[in-house]
Structure formats: C-alpha cells, structure tokens
Scaffold this motif. Structure first.
Motif, PDB file in Angstrom:
ATOM      1  N   ASP A  38       0.809  -1.226   0.000  1.00  0.00           N
ATOM      2  CA  ASP A  38       0.000   0.000   0.000  1.00  0.00           C
ATOM      3  C   ASP A  38       0.840   1.273   0.000  1.00  0.00           C
ATOM      4  N   THR A  39       2.074   1.207   0.482  1.00  0.00           N
ATOM      5  CA  THR A  39       2.880   2.409   0.680  1.00  0.00           C
ATOM      6  C   THR A  39       3.905   2.647  -0.416  1.00  0.00           C
ATOM      7  N   ILE A  40       4.509   1.585  -0.901  1.00  0.00           N
ATOM      8  CA  ILE A  40       5.555   1.736  -1.927  1.00  0.00           C
ATOM      9  C   ILE A  40       4.921   2.106  -3.262  1.00  0.00           C
ATOM     10  N   ARG A  41       5.527   3.075  -3.908  1.00  0.00           N
ATOM     11  CA  ARG A  41       5.080   3.469  -5.246  1.00  0.00           C
ATOM     12  C   ARG A  41       5.941   2.731  -6.267  1.00  0.00           C
ATOM     13  N   PHE A  42       5.323   1.772  -6.936  1.00  0.00           N
ATOM     14  CA  PHE A  42       5.993   0.988  -7.976  1.00  0.00           C
ATOM     15  C   PHE A  42       5.732   1.616  -9.331  1.00  0.00           C
ATOM     16  N   PRO A  43       6.593   1.427 -10.300  1.00  0.00           N
ATOM     17  CA  PRO A  43       7.919   0.829 -10.227  1.00  0.00           C
ATOM     18  C   PRO A  43       8.948   1.836  -9.729  1.00  0.00           C
ATOM     19  N   PHE A  44      10.098   1.314  -9.297  1.00  0.00           N
ATOM     20  CA  PHE A  44      11.216   2.179  -8.930  1.00  0.00           C
ATOM     21  C   PHE A  44      12.525   1.438  -9.181  1.00  0.00           C
ATOM     22  N   GLU A  45      13.571   2.211  -9.355  1.00  0.00           N
ATOM     23  CA  GLU A  45      14.889   1.632  -9.553  1.00  0.00           C
ATOM     24  C   GLU A  45      15.543   1.432  -8.193  1.00  0.00           C
ATOM     25  N   ALA A  46      16.297   0.331  -8.070  1.00  0.00           N
ATOM     26  CA  ALA A  46      16.975   0.034  -6.815  1.00  0.00           C
ATOM     27  C   ALA A  46      18.361  -0.535  -7.089  1.00  0.00           C
ATOM     28  N   ARG A  47      19.226  -0.336  -6.111  1.00  0.00           N
ATOM     29  CA  ARG A  47      20.592  -0.856  -6.182  1.00  0.00           C
ATOM     30  C   ARG A  47      20.743  -1.991  -5.173  1.00  0.00           C
ATOM     31  N   CYS A  48      21.415  -3.044  -5.589  1.00  0.00           N
ATOM     32  CA  CYS A  48      21.695  -4.173  -4.712  1.00  0.00           C
ATOM     33  C   CYS A  48      22.783  -3.775  -3.722  1.00  0.00           C
ATOM     34  N   THR A  49      22.529  -4.002  -2.439  1.00  0.00           N
ATOM     35  CA  THR A  49      23.482  -3.618  -1.401  1.00  0.00           C
ATOM     36  C   THR A  49      24.349  -4.773  -0.921  1.00  0.00           C
ATOM     37  N   GLY A  50      24.055  -5.975  -1.382  1.00  0.00           N
ATOM     38  CA  GLY A  50      24.854  -7.135  -0.986  1.00  0.00           C
ATOM     39  C   GLY A  50      24.304  -8.404  -1.603  1.00  0.00           C
ATOM     40  N   THR A  51      25.146  -9.379  -1.779  1.00  0.00           N
ATOM     41  CA  THR A  51      24.710 -10.630  -2.392  1.00  0.00           C
ATOM     42  C   THR A  51      23.924 -11.469  -1.390  1.00  0.00           C
ATOM     43  N   ARG A  52      23.034 -12.276  -1.934  1.00  0.00           N
ATOM     44  CA  ARG A  52      22.237 -13.217  -1.139  1.00  0.00           C
ATOM     45  C   ARG A  52      22.169 -14.531  -1.903  1.00  0.00           C
ATOM     46  N   GLU A  53      22.166 -15.618  -1.203  1.00  0.00           N
ATOM     47  CA  GLU A  53      22.113 -16.941  -1.823  1.00  0.00           C
ATOM     48  C   GLU A  53      20.847 -17.139  -2.652  1.00  0.00           C
ATOM     49  N   VAL A  54      19.754 -16.496  -2.265  1.00  0.00           N
ATOM     50  CA  VAL A  54      18.467 -16.679  -2.946  1.00  0.00           C
ATOM     51  C   VAL A  54      18.251 -15.696  -4.083  1.00  0.00           C
ATOM     52  N   SER A  55      19.281 -14.936  -4.450  1.00  0.00           N
ATOM     53  CA  SER A  55      19.127 -13.897  -5.463  1.00  0.00           C
ATOM     54  C   SER A  55      20.320 -13.885  -6.420  1.00  0.00           C
ATOM     55  N   PRO A  56      20.066 -13.633  -7.701  1.00  0.00           N
ATOM     56  CA  PRO A  56      21.174 -13.561  -8.660  1.00  0.00           C
ATOM     57  C   PRO A  56      21.886 -12.212  -8.660  1.00  0.00           C
ATOM     58  N   LEU A  57      21.319 -11.213  -7.976  1.00  0.00           N
ATOM     59  CA  LEU A  57      21.904  -9.879  -8.003  1.00  0.00           C
ATOM     60  C   LEU A  57      23.233  -9.846  -7.253  1.00  0.00           C
ATOM     61  N   GLU A  58      24.128  -9.034  -7.777  1.00  0.00           N
ATOM     62  CA  GLU A  58      25.407  -8.813  -7.120  1.00  0.00           C
ATOM     63  C   GLU A  58      25.464  -7.380  -6.621  1.00  0.00           C
ATOM     64  N   GLU A  59      26.244  -7.161  -5.587  1.00  0.00           N
ATOM     65  CA  GLU A  59      26.362  -5.835  -5.001  1.00  0.00           C
ATOM     66  C   GLU A  59      26.676  -4.790  -6.067  1.00  0.00           C
ATOM     67  N   GLY A  60      25.915  -3.699  -6.034  1.00  0.00           N
ATOM     68  CA  GLY A  60      26.110  -2.593  -6.962  1.00  0.00           C
ATOM     69  C   GLY A  60      25.234  -2.655  -8.201  1.00  0.00           C
TER      70      GLY A  60
END
Length: 122
Positions: A38-60
């Motif tokens: 209800d609060t977040i306004r989608f869509p938005f751009e975001a930066r990955c702050t750290g790697t996680r085992e459950v995610s393919p994103l890498e920091e930065g």
C-alpha cells in the motif's frame, strides 16, 4: 529529532501501524506485506546492497522493482519482483536500496530494512 527519537518513532509506527493486532507469524507477515504494497510506489529503480544466496543480483547492480512478489513468497521475509535481464523474478527487499523515490517509498523500505536489520522475525 535525534537518531534515538527517530528509532523510537519507527518502532512505534511498526508496532501500531504494521504489526498491530498480529498474533502469529502469518498475521505479522500479512501486516508487513499489506503495509509495503500500500505504501511503496511501484515501479522504482533500486541498487543491490549485498549478495544473497536466494538472489542472482550482485552488489552494486541495479534493477527495476515492479511490484511486491506473491504473499506466498513473502511468508518468511518480504520479496519484490524485479525486471532483470530478460525476465521477472523475486528478490529479497532487504537486499535493495531505492534510488530517487518518493518519501513514502523511502520510509517504507527503510522500515523493512530496520525490522530485518534488528533481527526481528515474523
């Protein structure tokens, strides 16, 4: 307002607006999911702050966040759906830092980061 005052205000908001009347894990997860959706306004751009085992994103890396993932995906922590390369997939919201968003979105994500960072669980 000092940092301590801000944290007290955040704790109060979480207690009275997000997890109010939540008596078990499922109800707390629903409270968080509803608040963020209800609060977040989608869509938005975001930066990955750290790697996680459950995610393919890498920091930065950056990605376009398009919506909350399903409630079923968010039963243990909050997941959002991103557009990444040529597909859509869910990643943990705790892994992302919004870029140039409105104040409500910034606060909602910060609230989740605070909750997660403190080690609170559903």
């Amino acid at each position: 307002m000092t940092k301590i005052d801000k944290e007290k205000a955040r704790e109060e908001r979480i207690k009275m607006e997000i997890v109010v009347d939540a008596y078990d894990q499922y109800e707390r997860a629903i409270g968080w999911y509803t608040y963020l959706e209800d609060t977040i306004r989608f869509p938005f751009e975001a930066r990955c702050t750290g790697t996680r085992e459950v995610s393919p994103l890498e920091e930065g890396e950056t990605a376009q966040v398009i919506e909350m993932s399903s409630i079923e995906a968010s039963e243990s922590e909050m997941f959002v759906t991103i557009e990444w390369i040529d597909r859509e997939l869910g990643v943990p919201l705790a892994q992302l830092e919004p870029i140039a968003v409105d104040s409500d979105t910034k606060q909602a994500v910060a609230d989740w980061h605070y909750w997660d960072g403190r080690g609170y669980r559903f």
